[in-house]
Design an enzyme around this catalytic site. Sequence first.
Site, PDB file in Angstrom:
ATOM      1  N   HIS A   6      -1.224   0.101  -9.742  1.00  0.00           N
ATOM      2  CA  HIS A   6      -1.913  -0.726  -8.729  1.00  0.00           C
ATOM      3  C   HIS A   6      -2.587  -1.934  -9.388  1.00  0.00           C
ATOM      4  O   HIS A   6      -3.821  -2.070  -9.364  1.00  0.00           O
ATOM      5  CB  HIS A   6      -2.936   0.111  -7.939  1.00  0.00           C
ATOM      6  CG  HIS A   6      -3.321  -0.546  -6.642  1.00  0.00           C
ATOM      7  ND1 HIS A   6      -3.721   0.149  -5.533  1.00  0.00           N
ATOM      8  CD2 HIS A   6      -3.380  -1.856  -6.289  1.00  0.00           C
ATOM      9  CE1 HIS A   6      -4.011  -0.695  -4.549  1.00  0.00           C
ATOM     10  NE2 HIS A   6      -3.808  -1.928  -4.995  1.00  0.00           N
ATOM     11  N   ARG A  29       0.852  -1.190   0.000  1.00  0.00           N
ATOM     12  CA  ARG A  29       0.000   0.000   0.000  1.00  0.00           C
ATOM     13  C   ARG A  29       0.887   1.239   0.000  1.00  0.00           C
ATOM     14  O   ARG A  29       1.901   1.294   0.724  1.00  0.00           O
ATOM     15  CB  ARG A  29      -0.905   0.037   1.240  1.00  0.00           C
ATOM     16  CG  ARG A  29      -2.098  -0.915   1.193  1.00  0.00           C
ATOM     17  CD  ARG A  29      -3.164  -0.487   0.186  1.00  0.00           C
ATOM     18  NE  ARG A  29      -4.317  -1.368   0.174  1.00  0.00           N
ATOM     19  CZ  ARG A  29      -4.471  -2.424  -0.637  1.00  0.00           C
ATOM     20  NH1 ARG A  29      -3.535  -2.728  -1.520  1.00  0.00           N
ATOM     21  NH2 ARG A  29      -5.564  -3.151  -0.585  1.00  0.00           N
ATOM     22  N   GLU A  67      -3.068   7.804  -4.556  1.00  0.00           N
ATOM     23  CA  GLU A  67      -3.494   7.245  -5.856  1.00  0.00           C
ATOM     24  C   GLU A  67      -4.765   7.923  -6.341  1.00  0.00           C
ATOM     25  O   GLU A  67      -5.639   8.199  -5.530  1.00  0.00           O
ATOM     26  CB  GLU A  67      -3.748   5.737  -5.707  1.00  0.00           C
ATOM     27  CG  GLU A  67      -2.481   4.979  -5.457  1.00  0.00           C
ATOM     28  CD  GLU A  67      -2.709   3.477  -5.245  1.00  0.00           C
ATOM     29  OE1 GLU A  67      -3.778   2.967  -5.634  1.00  0.00           O
ATOM     30  OE2 GLU A  67      -1.822   2.848  -4.681  1.00  0.00           O
TER      31      GLU A  67
HETATM   32  P1  NAP Z   1      -0.891 -11.281   5.358  1.00  0.00           P
HETATM   33  O1  NAP Z   1      -0.828 -12.725   4.961  1.00  0.00           O
HETATM   34  O2  NAP Z   1      -1.823 -10.874   6.457  1.00  0.00           O
HETATM   35  O3  NAP Z   1       0.595 -10.822   5.734  1.00  0.00           O
HETATM   36  C1  NAP Z   1       0.873  -9.610   6.337  1.00  0.00           C
HETATM   37  C2  NAP Z   1       2.246  -9.646   6.954  1.00  0.00           C
HETATM   38  O4  NAP Z   1       2.513  -8.350   7.503  1.00  0.00           O
HETATM   39  C3  NAP Z   1       2.390 -10.637   8.108  1.00  0.00           C
HETATM   40  O5  NAP Z   1       3.669 -11.206   8.055  1.00  0.00           O
HETATM   41  C4  NAP Z   1       2.269  -9.729   9.337  1.00  0.00           C
HETATM   42  O6  NAP Z   1       3.001 -10.212  10.418  1.00  0.00           O
HETATM   43  C5  NAP Z   1       2.959  -8.491   8.844  1.00  0.00           C
HETATM   44  N1  NAP Z   1       2.594  -7.315   9.637  1.00  0.00           N
HETATM   45  C6  NAP Z   1       1.372  -6.836   9.911  1.00  0.00           C
HETATM   46  N2  NAP Z   1       1.476  -5.699  10.647  1.00  0.00           N
HETATM   47  C7  NAP Z   1       2.794  -5.506  10.863  1.00  0.00           C
HETATM   48  C8  NAP Z   1       3.548  -4.530  11.561  1.00  0.00           C
HETATM   49  N3  NAP Z   1       2.946  -3.521  12.198  1.00  0.00           N
HETATM   50  N4  NAP Z   1       4.892  -4.632  11.557  1.00  0.00           N
HETATM   51  C9  NAP Z   1       5.513  -5.652  10.926  1.00  0.00           C
HETATM   52  N5  NAP Z   1       4.855  -6.625  10.257  1.00  0.00           N
HETATM   53  C10 NAP Z   1       3.522  -6.534  10.213  1.00  0.00           C
HETATM   54  O7  NAP Z   1      -1.267 -10.370   4.128  1.00  0.00           O
HETATM   55  P2  NAP Z   1      -1.013 -10.656   2.565  1.00  0.00           P
HETATM   56  O8  NAP Z   1      -2.126 -11.469   2.001  1.00  0.00           O
HETATM   57  O9  NAP Z   1       0.384 -11.136   2.397  1.00  0.00           O
HETATM   58  O10 NAP Z   1      -1.188  -9.167   1.983  1.00  0.00           O
HETATM   59  C11 NAP Z   1      -0.318  -8.122   2.391  1.00  0.00           C
HETATM   60  C12 NAP Z   1      -0.803  -6.776   1.851  1.00  0.00           C
HETATM   61  O11 NAP Z   1      -0.551  -6.699   0.460  1.00  0.00           O
HETATM   62  C13 NAP Z   1      -2.314  -6.550   1.942  1.00  0.00           C
HETATM   63  O12 NAP Z   1      -2.705  -6.077   3.229  1.00  0.00           O
HETATM   64  C14 NAP Z   1      -2.577  -5.521   0.865  1.00  0.00           C
HETATM   65  O13 NAP Z   1      -2.580  -4.205   1.382  1.00  0.00           O
HETATM   66  C15 NAP Z   1      -1.397  -5.685  -0.087  1.00  0.00           C
HETATM   67  N6  NAP Z   1      -1.838  -6.123  -1.439  1.00  0.00           N
HETATM   68  C16 NAP Z   1      -1.599  -5.297  -2.505  1.00  0.00           C
HETATM   69  C17 NAP Z   1      -1.990  -5.698  -3.768  1.00  0.00           C
HETATM   70  C18 NAP Z   1      -1.735  -4.837  -4.981  1.00  0.00           C
HETATM   71  O14 NAP Z   1      -2.544  -4.828  -5.894  1.00  0.00           O
HETATM   72  N7  NAP Z   1      -0.627  -4.142  -5.058  1.00  0.00           N
HETATM   73  C19 NAP Z   1      -2.636  -6.929  -3.971  1.00  0.00           C
HETATM   74  C20 NAP Z   1      -2.851  -7.734  -2.864  1.00  0.00           C
HETATM   75  C21 NAP Z   1      -2.441  -7.317  -1.589  1.00  0.00           C
HETATM   76  P3  NAP Z   1       2.319 -10.828  11.721  1.00  0.00           P
HETATM   77  O15 NAP Z   1       1.678 -12.084  11.239  1.00  0.00           O
HETATM   78  O16 NAP Z   1       3.467 -11.017  12.602  1.00  0.00           O
HETATM   79  O17 NAP Z   1       1.299  -9.826  12.181  1.00  0.00           O
END
Ligand code: NAP
Length: 337
Positions: free
Chosen positions: A293, A246, A275
């Site tokens: 995006h 993000r 954005e």
């Molecule tokens: P996820 O499986 O929930 O993984 C998130 C990771 O971030 C986990 O390792 C979590 O660690 C860590 N985290 C959360 N808060 C944190 C903090 N304050 N400090 C350090 N680490 C932290 O999510 P995901 O499915 O991989 O998706 C991640 C993000 O990608 C989404 O939230 C979304 O915003 C973004 N995304 C973008 C696109 C795009 O089109 N560009 C597409 C899809 C997703 P813990 O488990 O230790 O909390």
Amino acid sequence: MDRNSSRDRQQPKVLITRPIQQSVIDQISRHCDVQVHRVDEPMPPELLASSMRDVDGVMPAGVRISKEIIDAAPRLRVVSNIAVGYDNIDVEACNRKHILVTNTAGVLTEATADLAFALLLAVGRRVAEGDRYVRNGHWKQWEWNCLWGTEMHGKTLGLYGFGRIGQATARRARGFSMRILYHARHRASASVEKEFAAEFVDRETLLRQSDFLSLHVPLTPETRHAIGAREFALMKPSAFIINAARGPIVDEEALVQALRVDRLAGAGLDVFENEPQVHPALMGMENVTLSPHVGSATPETRLRMALLASENLLAALRGERPPNLVNPEAWHDPQTT
Ligand code: NAP
């Protein structure tokens, strides 16, 4: 706005804010009275508020569901976001009204990791820059010194966030023989670390040692501007940053400043602080690769997202716990009350 007319006045009313696949709209229409915003642009807040007046469920994509929008929807029971990130939704406001919030976690992992890795390769090997070089007629002959880039092999990939997409990015990096470091709030299990040959490090070590820093945390109050001037100062001047998470996780002004003074080698950005506006300075930098995006933008993934969002929506409207509930605080099991 298009309305699939209701055969049964008792059917719940649903708003879909984007022209998603017709097959999915048809499926939802078997159970609901569906309104679809057929324009592939965010609904203006006033139109969104007025369209929400009598809906039981909404399927938003790329639109803010604020407290004001929630207050304008007295019948609302479920917000089924067509995305994994749900920073566009005021979850606290939903909790107060027991409105369920769901996401599409899991089905867009591989496509988004592909895009993050594509940006990594693009900035490392100057792919977009080379494309412009050829198109602009600068390429006259084979040159020994033309567009030297950075090899992936043996370089250190730092993953900030090691959930679904972070791990899928690590899997790709293994194929390129990269060393993998990660930082997240919690350390992964020993078996996961072994599977990805990934080493848990503190934030500072991650910043200091990464040749490529790739962001995979959600946008939350804790991660907003988590990467700013202080962090760029810790990074190697030869390092690249990749953001397919993000935009506001990075302080864009600080990023521009770091790139201007060669505190950083380049950036691959799919997401931006405001954005669809992109900082004008980034637009002019050859060592920055931009994409609009599109992390999850493949037909297979977008279909899976629409299907999973409809599954979440319909389950909630039936009074069942939806599979991807992100605010269990709002859930009351009808069996136990
Ligand atoms: P996820 O499986 O929930 O993984 C998130 C990771 O971030 C986990 O390792 C979590 O660690 C860590 N985290 C959360 N808060 C944190 C903090 N304050 N400090 C350090 N680490 C932290 O999510 P995901 O499915 O991989 O998706 C991640 C993000 O990608 C989404 O939230 C979304 O915003 C973004 N995304 C973008 C696109 C795009 O089109 N560009 C597409 C899809 C997703 P813990 O488990 O230790 O909390």
